[in-house]
Every structure is written in C-alpha cells, then in structure tokens.
Design a protein around this motif. Structure first.
Motif: not given
Lengths: 184, 165
Positions: B77-78, B81, B107
C-alpha cells in the motif's frame, strides 16, 4: 515580492520516500532556505526535533512505524515535546474530506495534497506564517483551532458544528451528515 | 446537540512571522520562478526516481503474493500510495491513476487474504508496461483503456466487498 527571510527558516521534511524529500528540499532551497533537514521516518524526525530548533515540519502521512498522524499527535501532546505549537504541514496523497478531517483532528495546521507543486507549497508555507490559527485545549484535543474562522471572542462551551464549521484549504464538506462532528 | 465541555482558546505569539518578516499582501513570484527552474533542472533525474519507485512496488507486490500478511500489504500500500502521489510529478500521470486504483483495491478490502492478488498484480504489470513504453500522455488510447478496465474491476470488487459487510 514579499521578502520573507527564508534563509532564516529551519525546515524539517519527514517522508520515508527519498524522492519526495529531495523534491521538497529542492523547492525550499530555491526559495532560499538553506537549513532543510530530512528524516526518513517519524522516529528520526522526532529525534531531529529534539536536537534542532525547527520552525516548520512537513510530514508525510503514510510512513511505516510512526505515521504522520502519530507524529503530529506526539508533537502536540507528548510531555517531552520540544514545541507543542510547531507548525505542521501534512503531506499526503489522500484528498478525501474525511482524510482532511483526520489530519486536522490530529493537530496538523495545513494539508498539502500530492502531487506537490511549487505554488501549492509556497501557499501552505505562507499560510502558516501569515494566518496562524489560534490554539484550542479541550479534554480530548490540543492543537490548532479546527475552524479556519478565528473567532477569538468566543468564550462559550465546545461547539459541535454545523456544516460551515469545516473550511480547510478550500475543501468543503460534501453533504451535511457527518460534518463538523469534531468540534472547534 | 451541543456538549457543554469547556474549551480554552488562545493565540500563541507569531514567532515565525517575527523571524521571517515579509509583506503579507503579495506573493514572492521571484522565489516561485526560482523553484520552478530548480525543478526543471532535476527533471533529468525523474526517470531514475520513478524506476526506483516502480521497482519497490514490484518487489512489494511479489512479497504480498508470496506472504500475504498484514505487513506485506502495508508495504504494498505504501509503495502504491507513493506512486499515486508522485508519478504525475515525474511525468507519468497514468501511472499515478493506476496506483490510485491499486490503493483503492487494498483500502476497500478488509482482510489482507481477501485482496484479489491477480488484480493487484495486473495493476503492477500495467504500471511497468506504461513506464517501459514511456507513455507520458493521459490520452494514449491503449494505456487509457487498460487503466479504465483496471478501475472498473476495482470498482466492482469494492462494491462486492461493501455488499459482503
């Protein structure tokens, strides 16, 4: 020209992505800031704050370990915080109003959405210099007033607000269902 | 209904303004021009930067597919993102859009093991292809169709996840 003495500014950029740190450092150095410090984690940023008299922090929301939200809450509330009033600009790829609320409720002064532009960064820096918010202390919150409107004459009880209570960076709430549920 | 909770409201001294001075009635256009010129100067590094970010995304996706736990999902996710936020700056707006779609997939799925691995991988592969082919335009027809198809699939997955709650 507004003639800010950016050369006197001590700025800390906390982001676990080195490219974003370099981008922001490049912009700030071009503004004239020579003292730009970088930290690759919330923990490293906290150590820097304790050693250096930082004037403004730009912190990324999404970091492993101590997130940007954790970091700003620590600045505002930790007993050993070097400066609970430190201006904090929350940097994030999130743009939904709920995320703006979360950053605001953690105690961030400004919200800078990615992709970062020179003009947007200048606008946020200018805002923390020229339009600082009053501070609020309640049982559950300490930090900048979460309303843009600076009603210093207000002396009453905590207000649980109507839809016009949120005006962060021009982002207006969509609908009124949950709006303003976090008070002043 | 208002809560009768006392608040303390106060204005700390504006130390920053005292330190930096300046005229509040105008924008420092010279500083903005200098900064935009500085960005132009480092643009040559952007392909290397985004290549590193995509390599990290690829590695994170590999870890996620082999391990699939919360830590691996967090890393994926990071990484996505970061690309969502930065790829447009690095001149790959469709990469940013696909990364945003991958963020949404992660998410909106409650449990790591419920994330559609094949769909996550399809996002990563699409990002790699767009970068490899140096597609910087938002209107490249094939790349746009691919992006929209991925977004449709994530939208459908999001609706299924919401219905399953």
């Amino acid at each position: 020209m507004n003639g800010y003495r950016f050369d006197k500014l001590k700025l800390l950029v906390a982001d676990d992505n080195q490219h974003m740190r370099k981008l922001i450092s490049t912009i700030m150095k071009a503004f004239g800031t020579t003292s730009v410090y970088e930290a690759e984690s919330g923990e490293a940023a906290w150590q820097s704050l304790k050693k250096i008299g930082i004037d403004i922090v730009i912190v990324d929301w999404q970091m492993a370990g101590m997130t940007g939200l954790d970091f700003v809450r620590k600045i505002r509330n930790a007993p050993d915080s070097p400066n609970p009033f430190l201006p904090v600009i929350m940097l994030t790829g999130y743009t939904h109003i709920d995320h703006v609320r979360l950053a605001r409720d953690a105690g961030a002064n400004e919200f800078l959405a990615k992709p970062v532009t020179v003009k947007a960064l200048m606008a946020k820096i200018t805002s923390v210099i020229e339009n600082p918010r009053p501070f609020v202390r309640t049982k559950t919150y300490f930090g900048p007033c979460r309303r843009r409107r600076n009603d210093m004459s207000y002396k009453g009880p905590e207000r649980r607000a109507a839809p016009d209570a949120i005006d962060v960076d021009g982002i207006r709430p969509v609908g009124s269902g949950k709006t303003g549920s976090h008070g002043p | 209904m208002s809560k009768q909770q006392p608040i303390e409201l106060f204005m700390p001294p504006n130390i920053l303004k005292a330190k930096l001075g300046g005229d509040s009635h105008s924008i420092d256009f010279a500083a903005i021009k200098r900064a935009e010129a500085a960005i132009e100067e480092i643009k040559a590094e952007f392909p290397d930067w985004i290549a590193e970010d995509i390599a990290l995304l690829t590695a994170s996706c590999g870890k996620f597919l082999s391990e699939g736990d919360g830590n691996a999902v967090g890393r994926l996710f990071r990484a996505s993102h970061d690309l969502k936020g930065q790829a447009a700056t690095f001149e790959y707006p469709l990469v940013a859009r696909i990364a945003a779609s991958l963020c949404q997939l992660i998410e909106t799925t409650e449990k790591p093991e419920a994330i559609n691995g094949a769909l996550a991988l399809a996002h990563v592969e699409a990002i790699r292809v767009i970068f490899r082919e140096k597609i910087k335009s938002m209107s490249d027809r094939t790349a746009l169709e691919l992006t929209e198809e991925l977004e449709r699939k994530v939208h459908a997955a999001t609706e299924r996840n919401a219905a399953a709650k």
